[in-house]
Design a protein around this motif. Sequence first.
Motif, short mmCIF file in Angstrom:
data_model
loop_
_atom_site.label_atom_id
_atom_site.label_comp_id
_atom_site.label_asym_id
_atom_site.label_seq_id
_atom_site.Cartn_x
_atom_site.Cartn_y
_atom_site.Cartn_z
N UNK A 247 0.76 -1.13 -0.26
CA UNK A 247 -0.10 0.24 0.32
C UNK A 247 0.93 1.51 0.15
N UNK A 248 2.27 1.52 -0.32
CA UNK A 248 2.63 2.19 -0.71
C UNK A 248 4.02 2.14 -0.96
N UNK A 249 4.53 3.11 -2.05
CA UNK A 249 4.95 2.73 -3.63
C UNK A 249 6.13 3.92 -2.56
N UNK A 250 7.82 3.58 -3.34
CA UNK A 250 8.47 4.56 -3.43
C UNK A 250 9.08 4.54 -4.58
N UNK A 251 9.52 5.68 -5.27
CA UNK A 251 10.47 5.47 -6.75
C UNK A 251 11.70 5.95 -6.19
N UNK A 252 12.56 5.52 -6.77
CA UNK A 252 14.74 5.92 -5.40
C UNK A 252 15.03 5.60 -6.96
N UNK B 271 14.75 15.66 -11.48
CA UNK B 271 13.27 15.96 -13.35
C UNK B 271 12.62 14.40 -13.03
N UNK B 272 13.52 13.83 -12.99
CA UNK B 272 12.93 12.05 -13.78
C UNK B 272 12.27 11.53 -12.36
N UNK B 273 12.86 11.52 -11.40
CA UNK B 273 11.61 11.37 -10.28
C UNK B 273 10.21 11.67 -10.51
N UNK B 274 10.60 13.00 -10.37
CA UNK B 274 9.20 13.63 -10.85
C UNK B 274 8.19 13.16 -11.87
N UNK B 275 9.09 13.08 -13.04
CA UNK B 275 7.99 12.20 -14.03
C UNK B 275 7.50 11.28 -13.67
N UNK C 279 7.52 9.91 -10.52
CA UNK C 279 5.46 10.05 -9.83
C UNK C 279 4.59 10.65 -10.51
N UNK C 280 4.62 10.96 -11.38
CA UNK C 280 3.65 12.18 -12.44
C UNK C 280 2.86 10.12 -12.89
N UNK D 61 0.16 5.49 -0.94
CA UNK D 61 1.18 6.68 -0.89
C UNK D 61 1.86 6.13 -2.05
N UNK D 62 2.10 7.02 -2.19
CA UNK D 62 3.99 7.34 -3.47
C UNK D 62 4.35 8.43 -3.35
N UNK D 63 5.25 8.11 -3.57
CA UNK D 63 6.43 9.17 -2.98
C UNK D 63 7.85 8.70 -3.55
N UNK D 64 8.43 10.58 -3.86
CA UNK D 64 9.73 10.21 -5.07
C UNK D 64 11.32 10.54 -3.71
N UNK D 65 12.62 9.59 -4.09
CA UNK D 65 13.74 10.37 -3.61
C UNK D 65 14.81 9.74 -4.34
N UNK D 66 15.54 10.44 -4.33
CA UNK D 66 16.96 10.44 -4.52
C UNK D 66 17.89 10.32 -3.60
N UNK D 67 18.68 9.27 -3.53
CA UNK D 67 19.50 8.66 -3.12
C UNK D 67 21.32 9.34 -3.53
N UNK D 68 21.91 9.83 -2.23
CA UNK D 68 22.87 10.08 -3.13
C UNK D 68 24.43 9.38 -2.45
N UNK D 69 24.96 8.99 -4.04
CA UNK D 69 25.67 7.68 -3.79
C UNK D 69 26.74 8.35 -2.68
#
Length: 166
Positions: free
Chosen positions: A81-86, A127-131, A133-134, A147-155
Motif C-alpha cells: 500500500x506504499x510505493x517508493x520511487x528511488x 526531474x526524472x523522479x517527478x516524471x 511520480x506523475x 502512498x506514492x513518494x519519490x527520492x534521490x539517493x546520494x551515492x
Amino acid sequence: MSVIDQVIAANEIYSRTHELRKLTPRPERKLAVLTCMDTRLSIRTLGLKTGDAHIIRNAGGIVTDDALRSLLVSHFLLGTDEIMVINHTDCGLMHTSEQDLRTRIQNLTGTAAVAPVYFYTFQDVEENVRQQLQKLRTHPWIPKSVTVRGFVYDVASGLLREITNA
C-alpha cells in the motif's frame, strides 16, 4: 570458473541451511520500491531486510510498462500500500542521450534493433523522479489510497532526499 558458476556453487551451499523458506511473497512492510539497478542501492541502504518489500529494479528506476505491471501485481495481488520511487546521483543514464546510446549499441553490434524503443535517458535526476511520480499518480489503476513518494539517493553520502515538489 565463471561468475555464474561461482554463484551456483554458493547457492548450493546456501540451500543446505535455507532460512528464508518461511517467508511469503507478501512484503511484511507492505512496501514496493521502484529503483535503479545500480549496485550501490540495496535493501541495506534502505534499512530493510529480506521479506520487507518488493524491490523492482530497472535502469534508471523508470515507470515502464513492465515496472508498472509489477507494481500493480504488488498492490492488487500481494497487498502493498506504499510505493517508493528511488533514483540516484551519478546514474549512468544521465551521462548519455537516447541517440548516443542507440548509436553506440548499433555500432558495437553492427545492427539496428526495434526494441527497446526507449532507454529513458535523462539529465536531471530530480526531474526524472517527478516524471515517474506523475506517471504513477495519474495512472487510473493506482488507487489514490496508495502512498506514492519519490527520492534521490546520494551515492556519496548514502542519504535519501525526498522530492516533495512533484
